[in-house]
Design an enzyme around this catalytic site. Sequence first.
Site, PDB file in Angstrom:
ATOM      1  N   GLY A  31       0.922  -1.107   0.031  1.00 17.66           N
ATOM      2  CA  GLY A  31       0.043  -0.009   0.003  1.00 17.66           C
ATOM      3  C   GLY A  31       1.069   1.137   0.188  1.00 17.66           C
ATOM      4  N   ARG A  32       0.293   2.201   0.792  1.00 10.27           N
ATOM      5  CA  ARG A  32       1.220   3.396   0.583  1.00 10.27           C
ATOM      6  C   ARG A  32       2.493   3.379   1.214  1.00 10.27           C
ATOM      7  NH1 ARG A  32      -3.576   4.198   2.859  1.00 10.27           N
ATOM      8  NH2 ARG A  32      -5.289   5.356   1.773  1.00 10.27           N
ATOM      9  N   ILE A  33       2.506   2.711   2.328  1.00 13.07           N
ATOM     10  CA  ILE A  33       3.738   2.715   2.996  1.00 13.07           C
ATOM     11  C   ILE A  33       4.977   1.673   2.611  1.00 13.07           C
ATOM     12  CG2 ILE A  33       4.926   1.929   5.373  1.00 13.07           C
ATOM     13  CD1 ILE A  33       2.152   3.056   6.590  1.00 13.07           C
ATOM     14  N   THR A  44       6.827  -3.339  11.072  1.00 12.15           N
ATOM     15  CA  THR A  44       6.154  -2.065  11.495  1.00 12.15           C
ATOM     16  C   THR A  44       4.653  -1.789  11.198  1.00 12.15           C
ATOM     17  OG1 THR A  44       6.778  -0.993   9.352  1.00 12.15           O
ATOM     18  CG2 THR A  44       8.256  -0.748  10.961  1.00 12.15           C
ATOM     19  N   ALA A  45       3.899  -3.084  10.998  1.00 11.18           N
ATOM     20  CA  ALA A  45       2.699  -3.151  10.465  1.00 11.18           C
ATOM     21  C   ALA A  45       1.760  -3.241  11.999  1.00 11.18           C
ATOM     22  CB  ALA A  45       2.419  -4.099   9.531  1.00 11.18           C
ATOM     23  N   ARG A  46       1.421  -4.384  12.198  1.00  8.47           N
ATOM     24  CA  ARG A  46       0.693  -4.518  13.435  1.00  8.47           C
ATOM     25  C   ARG A  46       1.160  -5.847  14.131  1.00  8.47           C
ATOM     26  NH1 ARG A  46      -0.511   0.090  14.210  1.00  8.47           N
ATOM     27  NH2 ARG A  46      -2.781   0.898  13.626  1.00  8.47           N
ATOM     28  N   GLU A  86       0.325  -5.160  23.034  1.00  7.98           N
ATOM     29  CA  GLU A  86       1.293  -3.955  23.518  1.00  7.98           C
ATOM     30  C   GLU A  86       0.527  -3.320  24.895  1.00  7.98           C
ATOM     31  OE1 GLU A  86       1.347  -1.083  20.409  1.00  7.98           O
ATOM     32  OE2 GLU A  86       2.072  -2.609  18.914  1.00  7.98           O
ATOM     33  N   HIS A 136       6.737   1.109  19.193  1.00  3.26           N
ATOM     34  CA  HIS A 136       5.568   1.394  18.385  1.00  3.26           C
ATOM     35  C   HIS A 136       5.890   3.104  18.010  1.00  3.26           C
ATOM     36  CE1 HIS A 136       1.178   0.388  16.970  1.00  3.26           C
ATOM     37  NE2 HIS A 136       1.963   1.464  16.099  1.00  3.26           N
ATOM     38  N   ALA A 139       7.070   4.100  14.861  1.00  2.42           N
ATOM     39  CA  ALA A 139       7.353   4.284  13.293  1.00  2.42           C
ATOM     40  C   ALA A 139       6.771   5.674  12.889  1.00  2.42           C
ATOM     41  CB  ALA A 139       6.782   3.147  12.420  1.00  2.42           C
TER      42      ALA A 139
HETATM   43  C1  GLV Z   1       0.235   3.386  13.658  1.00  4.57           C
HETATM   44  O1  GLV Z   1       0.604   2.357  14.239  1.00  4.57           O
HETATM   45  C2  GLV Z   1      -0.739   3.936  12.895  1.00  4.57           C
HETATM   46  O2  GLV Z   1      -1.651   3.053  12.466  1.00  4.57           O
HETATM   47  O3  GLV Z   1      -0.777   5.195  12.602  1.00  4.57           O
END
Ligand code: GLV
Length: 327
Positions: free
Chosen positions: A164-166, A240-242, A271, A289, A291
């Site tokens: 996706g975007r990231i 860095t997702a979930r 978390e 968390h 990012a």
């Molecule tokens: C951070 O984890 C977000 O979803 O913005």
Amino acid sequence: MDTERTSVQQASRILVTRRLPSSVLAKLEAAGGVDLYSGDAAIAPDELRARVADKNALVSLLTDAIDRTVIDAAPELKVIANVAVGFNNIDVAYATSRGVVVTHTPDVLTESVADFTWALILAITRRLAEGERVVRSGAWKGWALDFMLGTELNGKQLGLVGVGRIGRAVAARAPVFGMRVVYTEPRDVDLPGAENVSLDRLLNTSDIVSLHVPLLPETRHLIDKKSLARMKRSAYLINTARGPVVDEAALAWALQHHLLAGAALDVYENEPAVHPELLKLDNVLLVPHLASATTETRTAMADLAAENVLAVLAGRPALTPVVLSQR
Ligand code: GLV
């Protein structure tokens, strides 16, 4: 104040579940009554239900579970504006069925998260945290040719699970490090030079596997024992997702058995708890968390959430509504 803002003000009762930058709060306050929860931790579910009951807008964070009970507690709610791009903390389908618009904060955090993903890739492959621990502990004996050797990125393969975007912004940085890119997505994406491959092939052939999928029922534990066993023993996993996209217990097991070289995690299944076995391992980098955590990006995220609230309360379309089918 323009007439639109004045009319918004008359009707607005906005619950904000955590302190936001003052410029953003001022914007919301100018539009109506703001009830700000000012505790340091996430608002307790009972208090959230009680305080949202008479509100027509809710600004939530990813640490707030906005489930049916919260939505049912707020019969006048028009909009839930999550200050996050992820929205797995919200029952979006139920909110939508109740006529409540749900918004999130895409785009404004893309570059920040992509930079951070590369920070994790570099940090784990070049053993930065491990090295820092050695220096701080006083155990460093001095420079040696074969001391704490890392892994080169140049000429290697980056496998992106989700573009996706990231994911696309992470891919855009790959040529600088001399890496070729493969990705896995149900449909081809316009990503010049990158190949769309199956998850199996991506896991089998990539030197860095980086996760960029949202948390959905179908992505929960996408990276489990079986997929970890498919990775190259020299490969690294970046998340860095979930957190729940990775089975943390399986990851600890795989790292203990050297099925992969290492992992760098920004997100966790529960978390702020981290699987205790991961805490014991040197070849996993654990960060809290962070990012999107730059002043600029977090301010932009809060501001976008506020603009979404103002738009919906004024009867305009939301700027960045959650679209359920999006990946
Ligand atoms: C951070 O984890 C977000 O979803 O913005």
